[in-house]
Design a protein around this motif. Structure first.
Motif, PDB file in Angstrom:
ATOM      1  N   ALA A  65      20.274   1.958  35.948  1.00 21.11           N
ATOM      2  CA  ALA A  65      19.620   3.028  35.182  1.00 21.11           C
ATOM      3  C   ALA A  65      19.109   2.446  33.873  1.00 21.11           C
ATOM      4  N   VAL A  66      18.292   3.231  33.170  1.00 21.41           N
ATOM      5  CA  VAL A  66      17.813   2.841  31.841  1.00 21.41           C
ATOM      6  C   VAL A  66      18.379   3.839  30.836  1.00 21.41           C
ATOM      7  N   VAL A  67      19.100   3.334  29.847  1.00 23.41           N
ATOM      8  CA  VAL A  67      19.687   4.199  28.815  1.00 23.41           C
ATOM      9  C   VAL A  67      19.179   3.737  27.454  1.00 23.41           C
ATOM     10  N   ASP A  68      18.527   4.636  26.735  1.00 22.45           N
ATOM     11  CA  ASP A  68      17.973   4.329  25.407  1.00 22.45           C
ATOM     12  C   ASP A  68      17.154   3.043  25.417  1.00 22.45           C
ATOM     13  N   GLY A  69      16.317   2.908  26.422  1.00 20.70           N
ATOM     14  CA  GLY A  69      15.388   1.781  26.467  1.00 20.70           C
ATOM     15  C   GLY A  69      15.992   0.469  26.939  1.00 20.70           C
ATOM     16  N   VAL A  70      17.238   0.492  27.415  1.00 19.86           N
ATOM     17  CA  VAL A  70      17.867  -0.726  27.939  1.00 19.86           C
ATOM     18  C   VAL A  70      18.193  -0.514  29.415  1.00 19.86           C
ATOM     19  N   ALA A  71      17.748  -1.457  30.255  1.00 21.83           N
ATOM     20  CA  ALA A  71      18.037  -1.370  31.692  1.00 21.83           C
ATOM     21  C   ALA A  71      19.402  -1.986  31.962  1.00 21.83           C
ATOM     22  N   TYR A  72      20.202  -1.299  32.750  1.00 20.68           N
ATOM     23  CA  TYR A  72      21.558  -1.762  33.085  1.00 20.68           C
ATOM     24  C   TYR A  72      21.745  -1.869  34.592  1.00 20.68           C
ATOM     25  N   ALA A  73      22.591  -2.808  35.001  1.00 16.38           N
ATOM     26  CA  ALA A  73      23.123  -2.844  36.368  1.00 16.38           C
ATOM     27  C   ALA A  73      24.629  -2.848  36.209  1.00 16.38           C
ATOM     28  N   GLY A  74      25.247  -1.712  36.514  1.00 17.88           N
ATOM     29  CA  GLY A  74      26.662  -1.520  36.219  1.00 17.88           C
ATOM     30  C   GLY A  74      26.773  -0.640  34.991  1.00 17.88           C
ATOM     31  N   LEU A  75      27.102   0.633  35.205  1.00 14.25           N
ATOM     32  CA  LEU A  75      27.164   1.596  34.088  1.00 14.25           C
ATOM     33  C   LEU A  75      28.619   1.866  33.733  1.00 14.25           C
ATOM     34  N   LYS A  91      12.580  10.304  35.521  1.00 17.68           N
ATOM     35  CA  LYS A  91      12.613   9.638  36.823  1.00 17.68           C
ATOM     36  C   LYS A  91      11.724   8.407  36.699  1.00 17.68           C
ATOM     37  N   LEU A  92      12.303   7.244  36.875  1.00 18.51           N
ATOM     38  CA  LEU A  92      11.575   6.001  36.635  1.00 18.51           C
ATOM     39  C   LEU A  92      11.333   5.226  37.921  1.00 18.51           C
ATOM     40  N   GLY A  93      10.067   5.148  38.311  1.00 23.77           N
ATOM     41  CA  GLY A  93       9.680   4.211  39.356  1.00 23.77           C
ATOM     42  C   GLY A  93       9.471   2.847  38.714  1.00 23.77           C
ATOM     43  N   HIS A  94       9.152   1.874  39.528  1.00 24.93           N
ATOM     44  CA  HIS A  94       8.946   0.516  39.025  1.00 24.93           C
ATOM     45  C   HIS A  94       7.913   0.469  37.906  1.00 24.93           C
ATOM     46  N   ARG A  95       6.817   1.224  38.040  1.00 22.96           N
ATOM     47  CA  ARG A  95       5.750   1.162  37.034  1.00 22.96           C
ATOM     48  C   ARG A  95       6.156   1.811  35.718  1.00 22.96           C
ATOM     49  N   ASP A  96       7.208   2.615  35.731  1.00 22.04           N
ATOM     50  CA  ASP A  96       7.651   3.295  34.514  1.00 22.04           C
ATOM     51  C   ASP A  96       8.588   2.444  33.667  1.00 22.04           C
ATOM     52  N   LEU A  97       9.040   1.306  34.213  1.00 19.96           N
ATOM     53  CA  LEU A  97      10.068   0.536  33.504  1.00 19.96           C
ATOM     54  C   LEU A  97       9.562  -0.010  32.164  1.00 19.96           C
ATOM     55  N   ALA A  98       8.378  -0.594  32.149  1.00 18.79           N
ATOM     56  CA  ALA A  98       7.895  -1.173  30.883  1.00 18.79           C
ATOM     57  C   ALA A  98       7.725  -0.086  29.817  1.00 18.79           C
ATOM     58  N   PRO A  99       7.061   1.042  30.120  1.00 20.43           N
ATOM     59  CA  PRO A  99       6.985   2.099  29.101  1.00 20.43           C
ATOM     60  C   PRO A  99       8.361   2.609  28.670  1.00 20.43           C
ATOM     61  N   ALA A 100       9.288   2.715  29.614  1.00 21.73           N
ATOM     62  CA  ALA A 100      10.619   3.236  29.269  1.00 21.73           C
ATOM     63  C   ALA A 100      11.357   2.272  28.341  1.00 21.73           C
ATOM     64  N   LEU A 101      11.276   0.973  28.650  1.00 22.59           N
ATOM     65  CA  LEU A 101      11.966  -0.010  27.802  1.00 22.59           C
ATOM     66  C   LEU A 101      11.334  -0.062  26.416  1.00 22.59           C
ATOM     67  N   ALA A 102      10.010   0.013  26.393  1.00 21.83           N
ATOM     68  CA  ALA A 102       9.325  -0.131  25.104  1.00 21.83           C
ATOM     69  C   ALA A 102       9.493   1.084  24.205  1.00 21.83           C
ATOM     70  N   THR A 103       9.696   2.252  24.787  1.00 24.38           N
ATOM     71  CA  THR A 103       9.782   3.472  23.967  1.00 24.38           C
ATOM     72  C   THR A 103      11.209   3.954  23.777  1.00 24.38           C
ATOM     73  N   GLY A 104      12.174   3.257  24.338  1.00 22.01           N
ATOM     74  CA  GLY A 104      13.566   3.681  24.164  1.00 22.01           C
ATOM     75  C   GLY A 104      13.950   4.871  25.019  1.00 22.01           C
ATOM     76  N   ALA A 105      13.251   5.071  26.112  1.00 18.93           N
ATOM     77  CA  ALA A 105      13.531   6.226  26.971  1.00 18.93           C
ATOM     78  C   ALA A 105      14.825   6.041  27.761  1.00 18.93           C
ATOM     79  N   THR A 106      15.325   7.178  28.273  1.00 14.33           N
ATOM     80  CA  THR A 106      16.479   7.171  29.165  1.00 14.33           C
ATOM     81  C   THR A 106      16.006   7.706  30.506  1.00 14.33           C
TER      82      THR A 106
END
Ligand code: PSU
Ligand code: MN
Length: 310
Positions: A65-75, A91-106
């Motif tokens: 999952a992505v929490v506050d713009g950081v992707a984790y494996a193992g929560l 809901k993050l598909g592959h294409r959403d990962l870069a925007p999510a990481l850059a904006t601090g999204a969860t």
């Protein structure tokens, strides 16, 4: 909060890191099913239950999952609660990962984002419920899940109960063929139908043991070539499947309602799954969970067989 460099995407929990370092079996789990595929508050309990099932089979779970713009494996517990909580969880598909990481999204990761992040972390086995695929309204909407194209270029083994039966199943199988994604029926020569043990479509290859799956994985690597995935299509037990009659009736209602309401894009799959839960009085939820539990257990056994080869 520390800054993470690109090499730390995804950030691994200590348990996952240690398991990878020691060559112990690890199973990646997705989080969209928790955040957007199951009703609250049951979803949190299911997230924890799936991790426990992996452990009971002697493997380590890595929920992605992505929490506050950081992707984790193992929560950790708090992170899993964040994802299950719903508020502001995208809901993050592959294409959403870069925007999510850059904006601090969860956000919760779909099959496409989970497979991408898991493979990047060096995980080889991933268990989920049903893949996304070609929607029945494809001719009008061009809605085909990003899961398919991502799996065509990601070397990971995905254990699933086929593709969600809300989809155009023959159309999705055709796309998997075109994209060159290998499909194994596990203990069956029929492609499973997610809530149903049999979608009505055949599969070309059948295996019966985790070691056989691991042998196919090894052969994929020996062949080289396109770094495509391996789908292990594992049917829900017939005793736990949704009644096929009920399934066909409520699915037609769900598709009609979705169309009437003009639901599109990422909202389509959660809407249809939620409609079926209500229209079947929860029976579709039980079948969905039975399928996911079986896949997670099998995923752990395949990860064990894979680790044993190394
Ligand atoms: N399996 C389930 N429930 C789910 C999903 C899978 O039992 O909710 C999710 C997966 O994350 C999959 C996503 O990637 O549904 C597909 O969504 P879409 O059709 O919008 O690509
Ligand atoms: Mn879609």
């Amino acid at each position: 909060m520390s800054q993470h460099t690109a090499s730390e995407v995804p950030v691994l929990s200590a348990e996952v890191r240690e398991a990878l370092d020691r060559g112990r079996p690890v199973v990646a789990l997705e989080s969209t099913i928790i955040a957007h595929g199951l009703p609250r508050p049951r979803n949190l309990a299911v997230g924890a239950e799936l991790e426990a099932l992996v452990r009971a089979e002697g493997a380590v779970p890595a929920t992605v999952a992505v929490v506050d713009g950081v992707a984790y494996a193992g929560l950790d517990k708090a992170q899993l609660e964040r994802i299950a909580g719903g508020e502001g969880v995208r809901k993050l598909g592959h294409r959403d990962l870069a925007p999510a990481l850059a904006t601090g999204a969860t956000g919760a990761t779909t099959v496409s984002a989970t497979a991408f992040l898991a493979a990047r972390a060096g995980l080889r086995v991933f268990a989920t419920g049903g893949l996304g695929g070609v929607h029945r309204e494809w001719a009008r909407t061009q809605d085909e899940s990003a899961d398919l194209a991502l799996l065509a270029r990601t070397r990971i083994t995905v254990v699933c109960a086929g593709v969600k039966s809300i989809l155009d199943v023959p159309g999705t199988l055709q796309r998997l063929e075109t994209l060159g994604v290998s499909v194994l029926g596990y203990g069956t020569d029929r492609f499973p139908g997610f809530y149903l043990a049999d979608s009505g479509e055949p599969v070309d290859w059948t295996v019966h043991r985790p070691e056989e799956v691991a042998a196919v994985m090894a052969a994929q690597d020996a062949l080289g070539g396109p770094e495509s995935a391996l789908l292990v299509a594992h049917p829900v037990a017939r005793a736990e499947q949704l009644d096929p009659e009920l399934h066909h009736r409520v699915l037609a209602e769900a598709l009609a309602e979705c169309r009437e309401r003009g639901i599109t894009g990422q909202a389509v799959t959660p809407y249809l799954l939620g409609f079926l839960v209500k229209a079947t009085g929860g029976a579709s939820l039980e079948a969905n969970l039975a399928a996911v539990r079986g896949n997670v257990r099998l995923g752990a056994r395949i990860a064990g067989a894979w680790a044993a080869r190394a």
